[in-house]
Design a protein around this motif. Structure first.
Motif, PDB file in Angstrom:
ATOM      1  N   GLU A   7       0.445  -1.353  -0.165  1.00 13.95           N
ATOM      2  CA  GLU A   7       0.405  -0.242   0.060  1.00 13.95           C
ATOM      3  C   GLU A   7       0.456   1.496  -0.351  1.00 13.95           C
ATOM      4  OE1 GLU A   7      -3.314  -1.805   2.176  1.00 13.95           O
ATOM      5  OE2 GLU A   7      -1.916  -0.843   3.624  1.00 13.95           O
ATOM      6  N   SER A   8       1.932   1.016   1.026  1.00 12.67           N
ATOM      7  CA  SER A   8       2.760   1.950   0.798  1.00 12.67           C
ATOM      8  C   SER A   8       3.421   2.173  -0.566  1.00 12.67           C
ATOM      9  CB  SER A   8       4.140   1.923   1.705  1.00 12.67           C
ATOM     10  OG  SER A   8       5.369   1.092   1.220  1.00 12.67           O
ATOM     11  N   VAL A   9       3.361   1.830  -1.851  1.00 13.79           N
ATOM     12  CA  VAL A   9       4.149   1.655  -3.119  1.00 13.79           C
ATOM     13  C   VAL A   9       2.805   2.821  -3.376  1.00 13.79           C
ATOM     14  CG1 VAL A   9       4.655   0.961  -5.057  1.00 13.79           C
ATOM     15  CG2 VAL A   9       5.231   0.316  -3.121  1.00 13.79           C
ATOM     16  N   ILE A  44      -5.494   0.314  -3.933  1.00 14.18           N
ATOM     17  CA  ILE A  44      -6.209   1.660  -3.747  1.00 14.18           C
ATOM     18  C   ILE A  44      -7.677   1.019  -3.054  1.00 14.18           C
ATOM     19  CG2 ILE A  44      -7.987   2.920  -4.963  1.00 14.18           C
ATOM     20  CD1 ILE A  44      -5.940   2.513  -7.668  1.00 14.18           C
ATOM     21  N   SER A  45      -8.236   0.154  -3.477  1.00 14.18           N
ATOM     22  CA  SER A  45     -10.110   0.015  -2.012  1.00 14.18           C
ATOM     23  C   SER A  45      -9.506  -0.360  -0.836  1.00 14.18           C
ATOM     24  CB  SER A  45     -10.582  -1.275  -3.002  1.00 14.18           C
ATOM     25  OG  SER A  45     -11.509  -1.553  -2.117  1.00 14.18           O
ATOM     26  N   ARG A  46      -8.380  -1.278  -0.615  1.00 16.12           N
ATOM     27  CA  ARG A  46      -7.978  -1.000   0.809  1.00 16.12           C
ATOM     28  C   ARG A  46      -7.723   0.282   1.609  1.00 16.12           C
ATOM     29  NH1 ARG A  46      -4.172  -6.585   0.871  1.00 16.12           N
ATOM     30  NH2 ARG A  46      -5.586  -7.609   0.662  1.00 16.12           N
ATOM     31  N   LEU A  47      -7.026   1.634   0.954  1.00 11.63           N
ATOM     32  CA  LEU A  47      -6.504   2.596   0.890  1.00 11.63           C
ATOM     33  C   LEU A  47      -7.722   3.747   1.334  1.00 11.63           C
ATOM     34  CD1 LEU A  47      -2.920   2.798  -0.908  1.00 11.63           C
ATOM     35  CD2 LEU A  47      -3.624   2.291   1.902  1.00 11.63           C
ATOM     36  N   VAL A  48      -8.668   3.500   0.067  1.00  7.04           N
ATOM     37  CA  VAL A  48      -9.594   4.235   1.006  1.00  7.04           C
ATOM     38  C   VAL A  48     -10.925   3.677   2.040  1.00  7.04           C
ATOM     39  CG1 VAL A  48     -11.880   4.860  -0.552  1.00  7.04           C
ATOM     40  CG2 VAL A  48     -10.262   4.645  -1.615  1.00  7.04           C
ATOM     41  N   LYS A  49     -10.681   2.951   2.295  1.00  4.34           N
ATOM     42  CA  LYS A  49     -11.236   2.049   2.864  1.00  4.34           C
ATOM     43  C   LYS A  49     -10.666   2.313   4.469  1.00  4.34           C
ATOM     44  CE  LYS A  49     -13.324  -1.998   4.833  1.00  4.34           C
ATOM     45  NZ  LYS A  49     -13.614  -3.281   5.386  1.00  4.34           N
ATOM     46  N   LYS A  50      -9.496   2.285   4.426  1.00  2.89           N
ATOM     47  CA  LYS A  50      -8.220   3.063   5.590  1.00  2.89           C
ATOM     48  C   LYS A  50      -9.006   4.597   6.073  1.00  2.89           C
ATOM     49  CE  LYS A  50      -5.454  -0.578   5.526  1.00  2.89           C
ATOM     50  NZ  LYS A  50      -4.025  -1.034   5.488  1.00  2.89           N
ATOM     51  N   TYR A  62     -12.378   7.694 -10.997  1.00  9.32           N
ATOM     52  CA  TYR A  62     -12.860   8.368  -9.624  1.00  9.32           C
ATOM     53  C   TYR A  62     -10.652   9.667  -9.429  1.00  9.32           C
ATOM     54  CZ  TYR A  62     -16.510   6.392  -7.514  1.00  9.32           C
ATOM     55  OH  TYR A  62     -18.075   6.834  -7.102  1.00  9.32           O
ATOM     56  N   GLN A  63     -10.629  10.430  -9.187  1.00 10.31           N
ATOM     57  CA  GLN A  63      -9.403  10.672  -9.021  1.00 10.31           C
ATOM     58  C   GLN A  63      -8.821  10.426  -6.875  1.00 10.31           C
ATOM     59  OE1 GLN A  63      -7.422  12.794 -10.982  1.00 10.31           O
ATOM     60  NE2 GLN A  63      -8.978  12.670 -12.466  1.00 10.31           N
ATOM     61  N   TYR A  64      -8.111  10.015  -6.629  1.00  5.70           N
ATOM     62  CA  TYR A  64      -7.652   9.864  -5.911  1.00  5.70           C
ATOM     63  C   TYR A  64      -6.639  10.572  -5.689  1.00  5.70           C
ATOM     64  CZ  TYR A  64      -9.956   5.281  -7.204  1.00  5.70           C
ATOM     65  OH  TYR A  64     -11.280   4.631  -7.205  1.00  5.70           O
ATOM     66  N   SER A  65      -6.609  10.819  -4.049  1.00  3.53           N
ATOM     67  CA  SER A  65      -6.010  12.015  -3.583  1.00  3.53           C
ATOM     68  C   SER A  65      -5.127  11.436  -2.294  1.00  3.53           C
ATOM     69  CB  SER A  65      -6.202  13.646  -3.201  1.00  3.53           C
ATOM     70  OG  SER A  65      -6.112  14.324  -4.271  1.00  3.53           O
ATOM     71  N   PRO A  66      -4.122  11.461  -1.262  1.00  2.00           N
ATOM     72  CA  PRO A  66      -3.949  10.958  -0.504  1.00  2.00           C
ATOM     73  C   PRO A  66      -4.413  11.896   1.094  1.00  2.00           C
ATOM     74  CG  PRO A  66      -1.897  12.037  -1.161  1.00  2.00           C
ATOM     75  CD  PRO A  66      -2.898  12.207  -1.859  1.00  2.00           C
ATOM     76  N   LEU A  67      -5.320  11.153   2.253  1.00  2.00           N
ATOM     77  CA  LEU A  67      -5.536  12.146   3.401  1.00  2.00           C
ATOM     78  C   LEU A  67      -4.567  12.214   4.237  1.00  2.00           C
ATOM     79  CD1 LEU A  67      -9.594  10.703   2.938  1.00  2.00           C
ATOM     80  CD2 LEU A  67      -8.444  12.832   2.091  1.00  2.00           C
TER      81      LEU A  67
END
Length: 120
Positions: A7-9, A44-50, A62-67
């Motif tokens: 996920e960190s990648v 990506i899905s895991r990171l969104v869920k987290k 979708y556009q993805y951005s770090p939270l």
């Protein structure tokens, strides 16, 4: 928040540039990692869920951005390492790294400057 190595990648890609579509993330990480598109979509899905990554609808994609900021991630990982291996203390880590010439002359100079600055 625990982020896996894989996920960190994906997070690194988003920290370098965001927002990104899943296609843009895949084009950046699939080949170097030997991953399939499905693998990246799962990550990506895991990171969104987290809640480490936010997703904003942009038409049919979708556009993805770090939270989660890279700074906060590094702080958490660093503290976790210290807690697990060195009882939460920094000095034993530095001592460990100094054994066997693991610190370069530049590392030593930077550590000396940091200790001097902190000591003031």
């Amino acid at each position: 928040m625990k982020i896996s190595a894989a996920e960190s990648v994906v997070m690194e890609a988003l920290w370098r540039e965001s927002p990104l579509t899943s296609e843009a993330i895949m084009s950046e990480v699939c080949a170097p990692q030997g991953w399939t598109e499905g693998t990246v979509k799962v990550l990506i899905s895991r990171l969104v869920k987290k809640k480490a990554v936010g997703a904003k609808a942009d038409g049919r994609r979708y556009q993805y951005s770090p939270l989660l900021s890279r700074r906060d991630y590094v702080q958490g990982e660093s503290q976790g390492l210290l807690d697990r291996l060195f009882d939460g203390r920094l000095a034993p880590l530095v001592m460990h790294l100094s054994e066997g010439d693991k610190l370069s002359d530049q590392d030593i100079a930077e550590l000396k400057a940091l200790v001097e600055r902190i000591g003031k």
